[in-house]
Design a protein around this motif. Structure first.
Motif, PDB file in Angstrom:
ATOM      1  N   ALA A 191       0.830  -1.200   0.000  1.00 39.55           N
ATOM      2  CA  ALA A 191       0.000   0.000   0.000  1.00 39.55           C
ATOM      3  C   ALA A 191       0.867   1.254   0.000  1.00 39.55           C
ATOM      4  N   THR A 192       2.093   1.123  -0.504  1.00 37.77           N
ATOM      5  CA  THR A 192       3.006   2.269  -0.494  1.00 37.77           C
ATOM      6  C   THR A 192       2.558   3.372  -1.444  1.00 37.77           C
ATOM      7  N   GLY A 193       1.622   3.076  -2.336  1.00 40.82           N
ATOM      8  CA  GLY A 193       1.127   4.101  -3.246  1.00 40.82           C
ATOM      9  C   GLY A 193       0.080   5.016  -2.641  1.00 40.82           C
ATOM     10  N   LEU A 194      -0.437   4.677  -1.454  1.00 36.39           N
ATOM     11  CA  LEU A 194      -1.422   5.547  -0.808  1.00 36.39           C
ATOM     12  C   LEU A 194      -0.725   6.786  -0.248  1.00 36.39           C
ATOM     13  N   PRO A 195      -1.186   7.990  -0.588  1.00 33.59           N
ATOM     14  CA  PRO A 195      -0.542   9.219  -0.089  1.00 33.59           C
ATOM     15  C   PRO A 195      -0.963   9.551   1.342  1.00 33.59           C
ATOM     16  N   LEU A 196      -0.570   8.703   2.258  1.00 32.12           N
ATOM     17  CA  LEU A 196      -0.911   8.881   3.672  1.00 32.12           C
ATOM     18  C   LEU A 196      -0.099  10.021   4.290  1.00 32.12           C
ATOM     19  N   VAL A 197      -0.655  10.629   5.352  1.00 33.16           N
ATOM     20  CA  VAL A 197       0.072  11.649   6.114  1.00 33.16           C
ATOM     21  C   VAL A 197      -0.135  11.385   7.600  1.00 33.16           C
ATOM     22  N   THR A 198       0.780  11.886   8.409  1.00 33.09           N
ATOM     23  CA  THR A 198       0.633  11.793   9.857  1.00 33.09           C
ATOM     24  C   THR A 198       0.315  13.172  10.423  1.00 33.09           C
ATOM     25  N   ILE A 199      -0.464  13.186  11.516  1.00 31.99           N
ATOM     26  CA  ILE A 199      -0.809  14.428  12.214  1.00 31.99           C
ATOM     27  C   ILE A 199      -0.565  14.190  13.696  1.00 31.99           C
ATOM     28  N   ASP A 200       0.405  14.888  14.250  1.00 32.43           N
ATOM     29  CA  ASP A 200       0.801  14.684  15.636  1.00 32.43           C
ATOM     30  C   ASP A 200       1.254  16.007  16.243  1.00 32.43           C
ATOM     31  N   PRO A 201       1.449  16.049  17.568  1.00 31.77           N
ATOM     32  CA  PRO A 201       2.021  17.251  18.172  1.00 31.77           C
ATOM     33  C   PRO A 201       3.401  17.547  17.588  1.00 31.77           C
ATOM     34  N   PRO A 202       3.816  18.811  17.584  1.00 22.14           N
ATOM     35  CA  PRO A 202       5.127  19.175  17.031  1.00 22.14           C
ATOM     36  C   PRO A 202       6.253  18.400  17.707  1.00 22.14           C
TER      37      PRO A 202
ATOM     38  N   ILE B 176     -15.764  -2.701   6.542  1.00 21.97           N
ATOM     39  CA  ILE B 176     -14.527  -2.572   7.312  1.00 21.97           C
ATOM     40  C   ILE B 176     -13.545  -3.637   6.850  1.00 21.97           C
ATOM     41  N   ARG B 177     -12.346  -3.228   6.476  1.00 24.43           N
ATOM     42  CA  ARG B 177     -11.274  -4.156   6.135  1.00 24.43           C
ATOM     43  C   ARG B 177     -10.060  -3.840   7.002  1.00 24.43           C
ATOM     44  N   VAL B 178      -9.384  -4.898   7.466  1.00 21.94           N
ATOM     45  CA  VAL B 178      -8.146  -4.710   8.215  1.00 21.94           C
ATOM     46  C   VAL B 178      -7.181  -5.807   7.797  1.00 21.94           C
ATOM     47  N   ARG B 179      -5.962  -5.439   7.469  1.00 23.87           N
ATOM     48  CA  ARG B 179      -4.966  -6.396   7.001  1.00 23.87           C
ATOM     49  C   ARG B 179      -3.575  -5.787   7.194  1.00 23.87           C
ATOM     50  N   ARG B 180      -2.585  -6.629   7.065  1.00 18.45           N
ATOM     51  CA  ARG B 180      -1.216  -6.146   7.147  1.00 18.45           C
ATOM     52  C   ARG B 180      -0.801  -5.556   5.808  1.00 18.45           C
ATOM     53  N   ALA B 181       0.069  -4.544   5.872  1.00 15.10           N
ATOM     54  CA  ALA B 181       0.478  -3.860   4.649  1.00 15.10           C
ATOM     55  C   ALA B 181       1.843  -3.231   4.835  1.00 15.10           C
ATOM     56  N   LEU B 182       2.414  -2.819   3.715  1.00 14.31           N
ATOM     57  CA  LEU B 182       3.563  -1.918   3.716  1.00 14.31           C
ATOM     58  C   LEU B 182       3.058  -0.545   3.301  1.00 14.31           C
ATOM     59  N   VAL B 183       3.421   0.484   4.052  1.00 16.61           N
ATOM     60  CA  VAL B 183       2.956   1.836   3.752  1.00 16.61           C
ATOM     61  C   VAL B 183       4.134   2.795   3.754  1.00 16.61           C
ATOM     62  N   ARG B 184       3.895   3.966   3.184  1.00 11.63           N
ATOM     63  CA  ARG B 184       4.919   5.016   3.193  1.00 11.63           C
ATOM     64  C   ARG B 184       4.211   6.346   3.365  1.00 11.63           C
ATOM     65  N   SER B 185       4.339   6.937   4.542  1.00 12.91           N
ATOM     66  CA  SER B 185       3.763   8.257   4.785  1.00 12.91           C
ATOM     67  C   SER B 185       4.464   9.289   3.898  1.00 12.91           C
ATOM     68  N   THR B 186       3.695  10.215   3.353  1.00 10.67           N
ATOM     69  CA  THR B 186       4.271  11.216   2.456  1.00 10.67           C
ATOM     70  C   THR B 186       4.644  12.514   3.165  1.00 10.67           C
ATOM     71  N   GLU B 187       3.951  12.820   4.270  1.00 13.99           N
ATOM     72  CA  GLU B 187       4.208  14.074   4.979  1.00 13.99           C
ATOM     73  C   GLU B 187       3.976  13.875   6.470  1.00 13.99           C
ATOM     74  N   GLN B 188       4.728  14.641   7.282  1.00  8.84           N
ATOM     75  CA  GLN B 188       4.491  14.685   8.719  1.00  8.84           C
ATOM     76  C   GLN B 188       4.001  16.079   9.079  1.00  8.84           C
ATOM     77  N   PHE B 189       2.755  16.174   9.544  1.00  6.44           N
ATOM     78  CA  PHE B 189       2.146  17.455   9.895  1.00  6.44           C
ATOM     79  C   PHE B 189       1.891  17.512  11.397  1.00  6.44           C
ATOM     80  N   ASP B 190       1.764  18.740  11.911  1.00  3.60           N
ATOM     81  CA  ASP B 190       1.213  18.919  13.246  1.00  3.60           C
ATOM     82  C   ASP B 190      -0.168  19.549  13.114  1.00  3.60           C
ATOM     83  N   TYR B 191      -0.907  19.598  14.211  1.00  4.79           N
ATOM     84  CA  TYR B 191      -2.292  20.056  14.161  1.00  4.79           C
ATOM     85  C   TYR B 191      -2.406  21.495  13.670  1.00  4.79           C
ATOM     86  N   GLU B 192      -1.510  22.341  14.135  1.00  2.00           N
ATOM     87  CA  GLU B 192      -1.581  23.750  13.775  1.00  2.00           C
ATOM     88  C   GLU B 192      -1.376  23.950  12.275  1.00  2.00           C
ATOM     89  N   ALA B 193      -0.441  23.200  11.690  1.00  2.00           N
ATOM     90  CA  ALA B 193      -0.175  23.336  10.259  1.00  2.00           C
ATOM     91  C   ALA B 193      -1.375  22.882   9.432  1.00  2.00           C
TER      92      ALA B 193
END
Length: 473
Positions: free
Chosen positions: A53-64, A158-175
Protein backbone atom coordinates in the motif's frame (compact mmCIF):
# COMPACT_ATOMS: atom_id res chain seq x y z
CA UNK A 1 -1.32 39.70 35.89
CA UNK A 2 1.07 38.80 33.11
CA UNK A 3 1.89 35.18 32.35
CA UNK A 4 4.49 33.84 34.76
CA UNK A 5 7.56 31.78 33.91
CA UNK A 6 9.80 29.62 36.10
CA UNK A 7 13.30 29.04 34.87
CA UNK A 8 15.02 25.74 35.56
CA UNK A 9 18.17 27.39 36.92
CA UNK A 10 16.11 29.41 39.42
CA UNK A 11 14.38 26.46 41.09
CA UNK A 12 16.23 23.31 40.23
CA UNK A 13 13.50 23.00 37.66
CA UNK A 14 13.90 19.52 36.34
CA UNK A 15 11.84 16.46 37.13
CA UNK A 16 14.53 14.11 38.44
CA UNK A 17 13.01 14.05 41.93
CA UNK A 18 9.62 13.23 40.52
CA UNK A 19 11.05 10.41 38.40
CA UNK A 20 12.69 9.01 41.53
CA UNK A 21 9.51 9.37 43.57
CA UNK A 22 7.50 7.33 41.07
CA UNK A 23 10.39 4.89 40.43
CA UNK A 24 10.34 5.57 36.69
CA UNK A 25 12.92 3.62 34.69
CA UNK A 26 15.78 5.70 33.31
CA UNK A 27 16.72 3.32 30.50
CA UNK A 28 16.33 -0.19 29.13
CA UNK A 29 18.37 -3.23 30.09
CA UNK A 30 21.14 -4.45 27.81
CA UNK A 31 19.02 -7.50 26.97
CA UNK A 32 16.07 -5.37 25.86
CA UNK A 33 18.27 -3.02 23.82
CA UNK A 34 20.05 -5.92 22.12
CA UNK A 35 16.76 -7.52 21.07
CA UNK A 36 15.38 -4.16 19.93
CA UNK A 37 18.42 -3.56 17.73
CA UNK A 38 18.09 -7.02 16.22
CA UNK A 39 14.37 -6.81 15.39
CA UNK A 40 14.71 -3.24 14.12
CA UNK A 41 16.95 -4.57 11.36
CA UNK A 42 15.21 -7.91 10.95
CA UNK A 43 11.48 -7.73 11.79
CA UNK A 44 9.64 -10.74 13.17
CA UNK A 45 7.69 -13.02 10.83
CA UNK A 46 3.99 -12.43 11.51
CA UNK A 47 0.76 -14.10 10.44
CA UNK A 48 -0.73 -12.87 7.18
CA UNK A 49 0.72 -11.57 3.94
CA UNK A 50 1.44 -7.89 3.49
CA UNK A 51 -0.36 -5.84 0.90
CA UNK A 52 1.75 -3.25 -0.92
CA UNK A 53 0.00 0.00 0.00
CA UNK A 54 3.01 2.27 -0.49
CA UNK A 55 1.13 4.10 -3.25
CA UNK A 56 -1.42 5.55 -0.81
CA UNK A 57 -0.54 9.22 -0.09
CA UNK A 58 -0.91 8.88 3.67
CA UNK A 59 0.07 11.65 6.11
CA UNK A 60 0.63 11.79 9.86
CA UNK A 61 -0.81 14.43 12.21
CA UNK A 62 0.80 14.68 15.64
CA UNK A 63 2.02 17.25 18.17
CA UNK A 64 5.13 19.18 17.03
CA UNK A 65 8.37 17.25 17.45
CA UNK A 66 6.76 13.83 17.75
CA UNK A 67 8.91 10.89 16.67
CA UNK A 68 6.79 7.93 17.84
CA UNK A 69 4.26 8.10 15.00
CA UNK A 70 1.53 5.49 15.40
CA UNK A 71 -0.98 6.55 12.73
CA UNK A 72 -1.12 7.76 9.15
CA UNK A 73 -4.35 8.76 7.45
CA UNK A 74 -5.91 9.28 4.03
CA UNK A 75 -9.57 10.20 3.57
CA UNK A 76 -11.24 9.89 0.18
CA UNK A 77 -14.71 10.90 -0.95
CA UNK A 78 -16.73 8.16 -2.63
CA UNK A 79 -19.08 8.61 -5.57
CA UNK A 80 -21.86 7.37 -3.33
CA UNK A 81 -21.45 10.49 -1.21
CA UNK A 82 -19.71 8.64 1.59
CA UNK A 83 -16.08 8.41 2.62
CA UNK A 84 -13.25 5.90 2.48
CA UNK A 85 -10.91 6.16 5.45
CA UNK A 86 -7.47 4.58 5.14
CA UNK A 87 -5.87 4.44 8.59
CA UNK A 88 -2.43 2.87 8.82
CA UNK A 89 -1.30 1.85 12.30
CA UNK A 90 2.27 0.93 13.23
CA UNK A 91 2.59 -2.88 13.28
CA UNK A 92 4.33 -3.52 16.59
CA UNK A 93 3.96 -7.28 16.33
CA UNK A 94 6.70 -7.12 13.69
CA UNK A 95 9.12 -5.75 16.30
CA UNK A 96 8.04 -7.44 19.53
CA UNK A 97 8.68 -11.21 19.63
CA UNK A 98 6.05 -12.77 21.94
CA UNK A 99 7.60 -13.60 25.29
CA UNK A 100 10.88 -11.88 24.42
CA UNK A 101 12.76 -9.23 26.34
CA UNK A 102 11.02 -6.29 24.62
CA UNK A 103 7.61 -7.88 25.17
CA UNK A 104 8.26 -8.48 28.88
CA UNK A 105 9.46 -4.92 29.38
CA UNK A 106 6.49 -3.48 27.47
CA UNK A 107 4.11 -5.41 29.71
CA UNK A 108 5.92 -4.08 32.76
CA UNK A 109 5.66 -0.46 31.58
CA UNK A 110 2.20 -0.60 30.02
CA UNK A 111 2.46 2.70 28.15
CA UNK A 112 4.72 5.60 27.31
CA UNK A 113 4.81 8.32 29.97
CA UNK A 114 5.22 11.93 28.91
CA UNK A 115 7.05 14.33 31.19
CA UNK A 116 8.03 17.92 30.32
CA UNK A 117 11.74 17.04 30.22
CA UNK A 118 11.36 13.85 28.17
CA UNK A 119 9.44 10.63 27.77
CA UNK A 120 9.63 7.27 29.51
CA UNK A 121 8.95 5.15 26.42
CA UNK A 122 7.25 1.77 26.46
CA UNK A 123 9.54 0.47 23.72
CA UNK A 124 13.22 1.28 23.07
CA UNK A 125 13.78 4.24 20.73
CA UNK A 126 15.24 1.94 18.06
CA UNK A 127 11.67 0.66 17.70
CA UNK A 128 9.40 3.48 18.90
CA UNK A 129 11.16 6.34 17.13
CA UNK A 130 12.81 4.32 14.39
CA UNK A 131 11.88 1.03 12.78
CA UNK A 132 8.19 0.98 13.81
CA UNK A 133 7.44 4.71 13.56
CA UNK A 134 5.54 5.84 10.46
CA UNK A 135 8.12 8.49 9.59
CA UNK A 136 7.69 10.36 6.30
CA UNK A 137 9.30 8.85 3.24
CA UNK A 138 10.04 5.53 4.96
CA UNK A 139 8.48 2.19 3.99
CA UNK A 140 7.06 0.67 7.16
CA UNK A 141 5.09 -2.43 8.12
CA UNK A 142 1.61 -1.40 9.23
CA UNK A 143 -1.85 -2.65 10.00
CA UNK A 144 -4.08 -0.95 7.44
CA UNK A 145 -7.70 -0.25 8.28
CA UNK A 146 -9.94 0.74 5.38
CA UNK A 147 -13.40 1.84 6.46
CA UNK A 148 -16.09 2.84 3.98
CA UNK A 149 -18.99 4.95 5.24
CA UNK A 150 -22.29 6.17 3.90
CA UNK A 151 -23.01 9.86 3.35
CA UNK A 152 -23.80 10.24 7.05
CA UNK A 153 -20.39 8.82 8.06
CA UNK A 154 -21.78 5.52 9.38
CA UNK A 155 -19.49 2.59 8.50
CA UNK A 156 -20.72 0.24 5.79
CA UNK A 157 -17.62 -1.91 5.21
CA UNK A 158 -14.53 -2.57 7.31
CA UNK A 159 -11.27 -4.16 6.13
CA UNK A 160 -8.15 -4.71 8.22
CA UNK A 161 -4.97 -6.40 7.00
CA UNK A 162 -1.22 -6.15 7.15
CA UNK A 163 0.48 -3.86 4.65
CA UNK A 164 3.56 -1.92 3.72
CA UNK A 165 2.96 1.84 3.75
CA UNK A 166 4.92 5.02 3.19
CA UNK A 167 3.76 8.26 4.78
CA UNK A 168 4.27 11.22 2.46
CA UNK A 169 4.21 14.07 4.98
CA UNK A 170 4.49 14.69 8.72
CA UNK A 171 2.15 17.45 9.90
CA UNK A 172 1.21 18.92 13.25
CA UNK A 173 -2.29 20.06 14.16
CA UNK A 174 -1.58 23.75 13.78
CA UNK A 175 -0.18 23.34 10.26
CA UNK A 176 -3.16 21.29 9.09
CA UNK A 177 -5.57 23.77 10.69
CA UNK A 178 -3.83 26.68 8.98
CA UNK A 179 -3.92 24.96 5.58
CA UNK A 180 -7.62 24.15 5.92
CA UNK A 181 -8.39 27.74 6.95
CA UNK A 182 -6.42 29.05 3.96
CA UNK A 183 -8.30 26.72 1.63
CA UNK A 184 -5.27 24.70 0.48
CA UNK A 185 -5.25 21.50 2.56
CA UNK A 186 -3.24 18.43 1.69
CA UNK A 187 -5.45 16.13 -0.42
CA UNK A 188 -5.17 13.37 2.19
CA UNK A 189 -7.06 15.44 4.76
CA UNK A 190 -9.19 17.75 2.61
CA UNK A 191 -12.30 15.75 3.57
CA UNK A 192 -11.36 15.56 7.27
CA UNK A 193 -13.53 18.54 8.38
CA UNK A 194 -16.68 17.16 6.77
CA UNK A 195 -16.11 13.63 8.06
CA UNK A 196 -15.12 14.90 11.50
CA UNK A 197 -18.22 17.06 11.87
CA UNK A 198 -20.50 14.23 10.78
CA UNK A 199 -18.85 11.81 13.19
CA UNK A 200 -19.18 14.35 15.98
CA UNK A 201 -22.92 14.70 15.25
CA UNK A 202 -23.22 10.92 15.45
CA UNK A 203 -21.34 10.96 18.75
CA UNK A 204 -23.83 13.39 20.24
CA UNK A 205 -26.75 11.29 19.01
CA UNK A 206 -25.12 8.18 20.58
CA UNK A 207 -24.87 9.95 23.91
CA UNK A 208 -21.11 10.52 23.91
CA UNK A 209 -19.92 12.94 26.57
CA UNK A 210 -17.32 15.56 25.63
CA UNK A 211 -16.01 17.89 28.32
CA UNK A 212 -14.41 21.07 27.02
CA UNK A 213 -12.48 21.81 30.18
CA UNK A 214 -9.28 23.81 29.63
CA UNK A 215 -6.22 21.59 29.28
CA UNK A 216 -3.04 22.72 30.99
CA UNK A 217 0.14 22.35 28.98
CA UNK A 218 3.73 22.62 30.17
CA UNK A 219 6.16 24.08 27.67
CA UNK A 220 9.73 25.31 27.70
CA UNK A 221 10.92 28.82 26.98
CA UNK A 222 14.07 30.06 25.25
CA UNK A 223 15.90 30.56 28.57
CA UNK A 224 15.57 26.97 29.73
CA UNK A 225 12.54 27.46 31.95
CA UNK A 226 9.01 26.10 32.09
CA UNK A 227 5.87 27.89 30.97
CA UNK A 228 2.34 26.86 31.91
CA UNK A 229 -0.23 27.64 29.25
CA UNK A 230 -3.72 26.65 28.26
CA UNK A 231 -3.54 24.09 25.48
CA UNK A 232 -5.23 25.45 22.34
CA UNK A 233 -8.20 23.52 20.99
CA UNK A 234 -7.81 22.94 17.27
CA UNK A 235 -10.80 21.62 15.35
CA UNK A 236 -8.36 19.41 13.45
CA UNK A 237 -7.40 17.59 16.64
CA UNK A 238 -11.05 16.84 17.42
CA UNK A 239 -11.73 15.69 13.85
CA UNK A 240 -8.63 13.52 13.84
CA UNK A 241 -9.73 11.99 17.13
CA UNK A 242 -13.01 11.02 15.48
CA UNK A 243 -11.06 8.98 12.91
CA UNK A 244 -9.34 7.14 15.75
CA UNK A 245 -12.68 6.61 17.52
CA UNK A 246 -14.23 5.29 14.31
CA UNK A 247 -11.42 2.75 14.04
CA UNK A 248 -11.65 1.77 17.69
CA UNK A 249 -15.40 1.29 17.47
CA UNK A 250 -14.93 -0.81 14.32
CA UNK A 251 -12.40 -2.98 16.16
CA UNK A 252 -14.80 -3.42 19.06
CA UNK A 253 -17.58 -4.58 16.74
CA UNK A 254 -15.24 -7.19 15.20
CA UNK A 255 -14.20 -8.58 18.57
CA UNK A 256 -17.69 -8.63 20.06
CA UNK A 257 -19.06 -10.53 17.07
CA UNK A 258 -16.19 -13.02 17.35
CA UNK A 259 -16.59 -13.42 21.10
CA UNK A 260 -12.95 -12.73 21.88
CA UNK A 261 -10.96 -9.59 22.59
CA UNK A 262 -10.42 -6.72 24.99
CA UNK A 263 -12.49 -3.51 25.16
CA UNK A 264 -12.14 -0.13 26.81
CA UNK A 265 -15.27 0.15 28.94
CA UNK A 266 -17.13 2.57 31.18
CA UNK A 267 -20.47 1.78 32.86
CA UNK A 268 -23.45 4.06 32.34
CA UNK A 269 -23.96 6.70 35.01
CA UNK A 270 -26.55 5.87 37.65
CA UNK A 271 -29.88 7.73 37.26
CA UNK A 272 -29.39 9.54 40.56
CA UNK A 273 -26.02 10.86 39.33
CA UNK A 274 -27.66 12.32 36.22
CA UNK A 275 -30.40 13.82 38.38
CA UNK A 276 -27.74 15.36 40.61
CA UNK A 277 -26.12 16.90 37.51
CA UNK A 278 -29.50 18.26 36.43
CA UNK A 279 -29.87 20.00 39.79
CA UNK A 280 -26.33 21.35 39.43
CA UNK A 281 -27.20 22.81 36.01
CA UNK A 282 -30.23 24.49 37.52
CA UNK A 283 -28.16 26.01 40.30
CA UNK A 284 -25.75 27.37 37.67
CA UNK A 285 -28.60 28.95 35.73
CA UNK A 286 -28.26 26.56 32.78
CA UNK A 287 -31.56 25.65 31.12
CA UNK A 288 -31.83 21.88 30.64
CA UNK A 289 -35.07 20.78 28.95
CA UNK A 290 -36.32 17.36 30.05
CA UNK A 291 -36.07 15.88 26.56
CA UNK A 292 -32.40 16.91 26.08
CA UNK A 293 -29.69 14.33 26.87
CA UNK A 294 -26.48 15.01 28.76
CA UNK A 295 -24.56 14.78 25.49
CA UNK A 296 -26.83 17.23 23.69
CA UNK A 297 -26.72 19.68 26.58
CA UNK A 298 -22.92 19.70 26.80
CA UNK A 299 -22.54 20.02 23.03
CA UNK A 300 -24.66 23.16 23.05
CA UNK A 301 -22.82 24.99 25.82
CA UNK A 302 -20.47 27.92 25.27
CA UNK A 303 -17.16 26.58 26.56
CA UNK A 304 -15.94 30.09 27.30
CA UNK A 305 -18.58 30.84 29.93
CA UNK A 306 -17.74 30.18 33.60
CA UNK A 307 -21.01 28.35 34.29
CA UNK A 308 -20.22 25.98 31.43
CA UNK A 309 -16.79 25.23 32.90
CA UNK A 310 -18.40 24.48 36.25
CA UNK A 311 -20.89 22.07 34.69
CA UNK A 312 -18.12 20.32 32.73
CA UNK A 313 -16.28 19.85 36.04
CA UNK A 314 -19.42 18.44 37.67
CA UNK A 315 -19.98 16.08 34.73
CA UNK A 316 -16.65 14.34 35.38
CA UNK A 317 -18.49 12.51 38.19
CA UNK A 318 -20.50 10.69 35.53
CA UNK A 319 -17.34 9.35 33.89
CA UNK A 320 -15.77 7.45 36.75
CA UNK A 321 -15.03 3.76 36.62
CA UNK A 322 -13.36 3.35 33.22
CA UNK A 323 -11.44 0.14 32.75
CA UNK A 324 -10.77 -2.75 30.38
CA UNK A 325 -12.93 -5.80 29.77
CA UNK A 326 -11.32 -8.95 28.36
CA UNK A 327 -13.44 -11.85 27.11
CA UNK A 328 -12.89 -15.16 25.34
CA UNK A 329 -15.70 -17.50 24.41
CA UNK A 330 -18.64 -15.64 25.93
CA UNK A 331 -20.00 -12.10 25.53
CA UNK A 332 -18.59 -9.54 27.98
CA UNK A 333 -20.88 -8.41 30.80
CA UNK A 334 -19.94 -4.80 30.04
CA UNK A 335 -19.30 -4.07 26.36
CA UNK A 336 -19.81 -0.31 26.09
CA UNK A 337 -18.06 2.92 27.00
CA UNK A 338 -20.54 5.47 28.33
CA UNK A 339 -18.28 8.40 27.47
CA UNK A 340 -18.15 7.32 23.82
CA UNK A 341 -21.69 6.05 23.59
CA UNK A 342 -20.99 2.53 22.37
CA UNK A 343 -18.48 -0.32 22.24
CA UNK A 344 -14.88 0.80 21.81
CA UNK A 345 -11.38 -0.70 21.81
CA UNK A 346 -7.85 0.67 21.80
CA UNK A 347 -6.07 -0.28 18.55
CA UNK A 348 -4.58 2.96 17.18
CA UNK A 349 -1.55 3.63 19.41
CA UNK A 350 0.48 0.40 19.76
CA UNK A 351 3.82 2.20 19.99
CA UNK A 352 2.63 4.04 23.07
CA UNK A 353 0.08 1.69 24.68
CA UNK A 354 0.34 -2.04 25.41
CA UNK A 355 -3.25 -3.22 24.89
CA UNK A 356 -3.46 -2.01 21.28
CA UNK A 357 -1.04 -4.65 20.01
CA UNK A 358 -3.16 -7.49 21.37
CA UNK A 359 -6.54 -6.12 20.29
CA UNK A 360 -5.14 -5.54 16.81
CA UNK A 361 -3.98 -9.15 16.53
CA UNK A 362 -7.46 -10.36 17.45
CA UNK A 363 -9.01 -8.22 14.69
CA UNK A 364 -6.47 -9.37 12.11
CA UNK A 365 -7.02 -13.04 12.91
CA UNK A 366 -10.82 -12.86 13.05
CA UNK A 367 -11.22 -10.97 9.79
CA UNK A 368 -8.79 -13.32 8.01
CA UNK A 369 -10.60 -16.41 9.28
CA UNK A 370 -7.57 -17.56 11.30
CA UNK A 371 -7.40 -18.69 14.90
CA UNK A 372 -6.40 -15.95 17.31
CA UNK A 373 -2.72 -16.58 18.20
CA UNK A 374 -2.26 -18.43 21.46
CA UNK A 375 0.14 -15.80 22.81
CA UNK A 376 -2.62 -13.23 22.38
CA UNK A 377 -5.32 -15.37 24.00
CA UNK A 378 -3.03 -16.14 26.93
CA UNK A 379 -2.47 -12.44 27.58
CA UNK A 380 -6.10 -11.27 27.40
CA UNK A 381 -6.97 -11.98 31.03
CA UNK A 382 -3.86 -10.12 32.24
CA UNK A 383 -4.35 -6.96 30.19
CA UNK A 384 -7.06 -5.25 32.30
CA UNK A 385 -4.86 -5.29 35.40
CA UNK A 386 -1.71 -4.30 33.51
CA UNK A 387 -3.43 -1.39 31.79
CA UNK A 388 -5.30 -0.33 34.92
CA UNK A 389 -2.05 -0.02 36.86
CA UNK A 390 -0.35 1.77 33.96
CA UNK A 391 -3.21 4.24 33.50
CA UNK A 392 -3.21 5.02 37.21
CA UNK A 393 0.54 5.70 37.19
CA UNK A 394 0.28 7.88 34.08
CA UNK A 395 -2.47 9.95 35.71
CA UNK A 396 -0.45 10.40 38.90
CA UNK A 397 2.68 11.41 36.99
CA UNK A 398 0.82 13.92 34.83
CA UNK A 399 -0.87 15.43 37.89
CA UNK A 400 2.42 15.65 39.76
CA UNK A 401 4.16 17.39 36.83
CA UNK A 402 1.41 20.00 36.60
CA UNK A 403 1.38 20.57 40.37
CA UNK A 404 5.17 20.92 40.39
CA UNK A 405 5.22 23.56 37.66
CA UNK A 406 2.29 25.38 39.27
CA UNK A 407 4.21 25.55 42.55
CA UNK A 408 7.42 26.68 40.85
CA UNK A 409 5.62 29.40 38.93
CA UNK A 410 3.68 30.75 41.92
CA UNK A 411 6.40 30.42 44.59
CA UNK A 412 7.38 34.10 44.42
CA UNK A 413 3.83 35.41 44.27
CA UNK A 414 2.41 34.52 47.68
CA UNK A 415 0.02 37.30 48.67
CA UNK A 416 -0.84 38.11 45.06
CA UNK A 417 -4.40 38.16 43.76
CA UNK A 418 -5.81 36.38 40.74
CA UNK A 419 -9.05 36.13 38.81
CA UNK A 420 -10.57 32.65 39.06
CA UNK A 421 -13.60 30.59 38.08
CA UNK A 422 -15.20 28.42 40.76
CA UNK A 423 -15.47 24.93 39.27
CA UNK A 424 -16.77 22.94 42.25
CA UNK A 425 -17.72 24.08 45.74
CA UNK A 426 -18.36 22.14 48.92
CA UNK A 427 -18.91 23.79 52.32
CA UNK A 428 -16.09 26.34 52.77
CA UNK A 429 -13.81 24.94 50.12
CA UNK A 430 -13.78 24.99 46.32
CA UNK A 431 -11.83 23.86 43.29
CA UNK A 432 -10.93 26.87 41.18
CA UNK A 433 -9.42 27.63 37.81
CA UNK A 434 -7.00 30.54 37.71
CA UNK A 435 -7.14 32.04 34.25
CA UNK A 436 -3.62 33.46 34.00
CA UNK A 437 -1.50 31.45 34.51
CA UNK A 438 -3.91 28.50 33.96
CA UNK A 439 -3.73 26.85 37.39
CA UNK A 440 -6.25 24.55 39.06
CA UNK A 441 -6.17 24.71 42.84
CA UNK A 442 -8.10 24.66 46.10
CA UNK A 443 -9.60 27.79 47.60
CA UNK A 444 -10.87 28.37 51.14
CA UNK A 445 -13.62 30.79 52.04
CA UNK A 446 -17.35 31.23 52.46
CA UNK A 447 -19.83 32.00 49.70
CA UNK A 448 -17.93 30.35 46.84
CA UNK A 449 -20.55 30.19 44.08
CA UNK A 450 -19.99 27.55 41.39
CA UNK A 451 -19.75 28.92 37.87
CA UNK A 452 -18.85 32.47 38.85
CA UNK A 453 -15.69 34.50 38.61
CA UNK A 454 -14.15 35.62 41.87
CA UNK A 455 -10.88 37.17 43.04
CA UNK A 456 -8.61 34.94 45.10
CA UNK A 457 -5.41 35.46 47.04
CA UNK A 458 -2.49 33.06 46.97
CA UNK A 459 -1.81 32.21 50.63
CA UNK A 460 0.82 29.46 50.52
CA UNK A 461 3.15 27.61 48.16
CA UNK A 462 5.30 24.56 48.96
CA UNK A 463 7.34 23.55 45.87
CA UNK A 464 8.80 20.48 47.59
CA UNK A 465 5.35 19.07 48.39
CA UNK A 466 3.82 20.51 45.20
CA UNK A 467 1.11 22.29 47.20
CA UNK A 468 -0.56 25.65 46.63
CA UNK A 469 -3.43 27.27 48.54
CA UNK A 470 -5.79 30.16 47.87
CA UNK A 471 -8.46 32.03 49.76
CA UNK A 472 -11.20 34.31 48.53
CA UNK A 473 -9.90 37.85 48.51
Amino acid sequence: MASLVIRAHDAGGDFAALRTEFDLPESFSAEVLAEAEQVAGDPVDVDGEREDATGLPLVTIDPPGSKDLDQAVLIERLRSGGFRVHYAIADLAAFVPPGGAVDREARRRGQTLYLPDGTVPMHPPEISEGAASLLPGQVRPAVLWTIDTDSGAEPTEIRVRRALVRSTEQFDYEAVQAALTAGNPHPAVAALPELGRLRRELAVSRGAVELQLPEQEIGSDTDGGWVLTQRPRHDVEAWNAEVSLLTGMSAASIMIEAGVGVLRTLPDAEPDAVEWLRRSAGALGIDWPAEVSVSELLAGLDAGRPESLALYADTTRLLRGAGYTAFDGSPPELATHAGIGGPYAHVTAPIRRLVDRFATEVCLAVTAGRAVPQWVRAALSELPALMGASDALAARVEKACLEQVEAWILAEHVGGTFSAVVLRAEANRAEILIEDPPVIGKCAGVDLPEGERITVRLTAVDPEKRKIAFERA
